[in-house]
Design a protein around this motif. Structure first.
Motif, PDB file in Angstrom:
ATOM      1  N   UNK A  21       0.961  -1.323   0.040  1.00 32.72           N
ATOM      2  CA  UNK A  21       0.059   0.005  -0.068  1.00 32.72           C
ATOM      3  C   UNK A  21       0.804   1.169  -0.025  1.00 32.72           C
ATOM      4  N   UNK A  22       1.987   1.206   0.865  1.00 31.56           N
ATOM      5  CA  UNK A  22       2.834   2.394   0.864  1.00 31.56           C
ATOM      6  C   UNK A  22       3.260   2.597  -0.420  1.00 31.56           C
ATOM      7  N   UNK A  23       3.729   1.685  -1.189  1.00 30.19           N
ATOM      8  CA  UNK A  23       4.488   1.819  -2.305  1.00 30.19           C
ATOM      9  C   UNK A  23       3.547   2.441  -3.483  1.00 30.19           C
ATOM     10  N   UNK A  24       2.268   1.737  -3.483  1.00 26.36           N
ATOM     11  CA  UNK A  24       1.310   2.260  -4.348  1.00 26.36           C
ATOM     12  C   UNK A  24       0.814   3.727  -4.130  1.00 26.36           C
ATOM     13  N   UNK A  25       0.675   3.985  -2.889  1.00 29.17           N
ATOM     14  CA  UNK A  25       0.533   5.605  -2.591  1.00 29.17           C
ATOM     15  C   UNK A  25       1.470   6.402  -2.808  1.00 29.17           C
ATOM     16  N   UNK A  73      10.731   8.941   2.045  1.00 29.77           N
ATOM     17  CA  UNK A  73      11.921   8.295   2.958  1.00 29.77           C
ATOM     18  C   UNK A  73      11.667   8.550   4.559  1.00 29.77           C
ATOM     19  N   UNK A  74      10.993   9.552   4.582  1.00 31.43           N
ATOM     20  CA  UNK A  74      10.641   9.958   6.179  1.00 31.43           C
ATOM     21  C   UNK A  74       9.521   9.318   6.581  1.00 31.43           C
ATOM     22  N   UNK A  75       8.522   9.131   5.637  1.00 27.05           N
ATOM     23  CA  UNK A  75       7.365   8.212   5.904  1.00 27.05           C
ATOM     24  C   UNK A  75       7.804   6.828   6.177  1.00 27.05           C
ATOM     25  N   UNK A  92      16.070  -1.144   1.436  1.00 28.55           N
ATOM     26  CA  UNK A  92      14.736  -0.834   1.040  1.00 28.55           C
ATOM     27  C   UNK A  92      14.289   0.580   1.032  1.00 28.55           C
ATOM     28  N   UNK A  93      14.684   1.278   1.750  1.00 27.48           N
ATOM     29  CA  UNK A  93      14.219   2.647   1.748  1.00 27.48           C
ATOM     30  C   UNK A  93      14.389   3.433   0.364  1.00 27.48           C
ATOM     31  N   UNK A  94      15.489   2.817  -0.401  1.00 27.10           N
ATOM     32  CA  UNK A  94      15.985   3.732  -1.620  1.00 27.10           C
ATOM     33  C   UNK A  94      14.959   3.774  -2.758  1.00 27.10           C
ATOM     34  N   UNK A  95      14.293   2.716  -3.097  1.00 27.05           N
ATOM     35  CA  UNK A  95      12.942   2.807  -4.281  1.00 27.05           C
ATOM     36  C   UNK A  95      12.049   1.957  -3.908  1.00 27.05           C
ATOM     37  N   UNK A  96      11.162   1.984  -4.849  1.00 28.36           N
ATOM     38  CA  UNK A  96       9.862   1.167  -4.610  1.00 28.36           C
ATOM     39  C   UNK A  96      10.072  -0.330  -4.740  1.00 28.36           C
ATOM     40  N   UNK A  97      11.189  -0.671  -5.961  1.00 29.81           N
ATOM     41  CA  UNK A  97      11.534  -2.069  -6.098  1.00 29.81           C
ATOM     42  C   UNK A  97      12.154  -2.660  -5.006  1.00 29.81           C
ATOM     43  N   UNK A  98      12.934  -1.866  -4.319  1.00 30.18           N
ATOM     44  CA  UNK A  98      13.801  -2.295  -3.133  1.00 30.18           C
ATOM     45  C   UNK A  98      12.662  -2.823  -2.093  1.00 30.18           C
TER      46      UNK A  98
END
Length: 171
Positions: free
Chosen positions: A73-77, A108-110, A147-153
């Motif tokens: 969900x986080x990635x989608x948002x 990244x903060x979120x 993992x924080x670096x991008x959506x794929x990670x």
């Protein structure tokens, strides 16, 4: 050793019939120190496992599934709101770059507020339950570091969580 010493619990090493025959038939290959190390390791694992209940495992499985769902969900948002999706834009290159960097900083903060603490705790609990040598937990811990670096990670982190859950479910 006396008969009493050989029969004592301190000398016991529980093995299947096949393994006990192999060890007894090859005393040069299986040293006393090696067998004592096996015993110590088995006792440590048994002590660890005796402290972990099905409730611990079940709770962690539920938490992992919730975290996986939240990561997706986080990635989608954040991906839906990503300004790089608006390219080309009426904005100048510098304005667009500024918007993308601001979005990335906020994302990244979120992530560090909403996702990272939960996954970090799950890694710690999974390491306790599955042991420090678990390949799945080690892989998750490694993936989590970036993992924080991008959506794929982030999605790779969710997949690694699933692999840990799969191992936990078989426990």
């Amino acid at each position: 050793m006396s008969t009493e010493q050989r029969k004592s619990p301190e000398n016991a090493l529980w093995l299947c019939l096949s393994c006990s025959k192999v060890i007894d038939a090859s005393p040069a290959a299986f040293t006393v120190d090696g067998l004592l190390a096996w015993k110590k390791n088995a006792e440590m694992l048994a002590a660890r496992d005796s402290k972990v209940t099905a409730d611990h495992v079940g709770t962690l499985l539920v938490e992992i599934e919730a975290a996986r769902t939240d990561i997706i969900r986080f990635c989608s948002y954040w991906q839906a709101a990503d300004p790089s999706n608006e390219w080309p834009s009426q904005l100048t290159f510098n304005e667009m770059t500024e918007r993308i960097l601001k979005h990335s900083t906020l994302r990244r903060a979120a992530y560090h507020e909403e996702i990272a603490p939960r996954v970090s705790k799950m890694i710690s609990v999974a390491r306790t339950i599955l042991g420090p040598d678990s390949d799945e937990v080690a892989s998750l811990a490694h993936i989590f570091t970036y993992a924080e670096t991008n959506y794929l990670s982030m999605l790779n982190c969710a997949k690694a969580l699933q692999r840990v859950a799969d191992v936990l479910a078989m426990r």
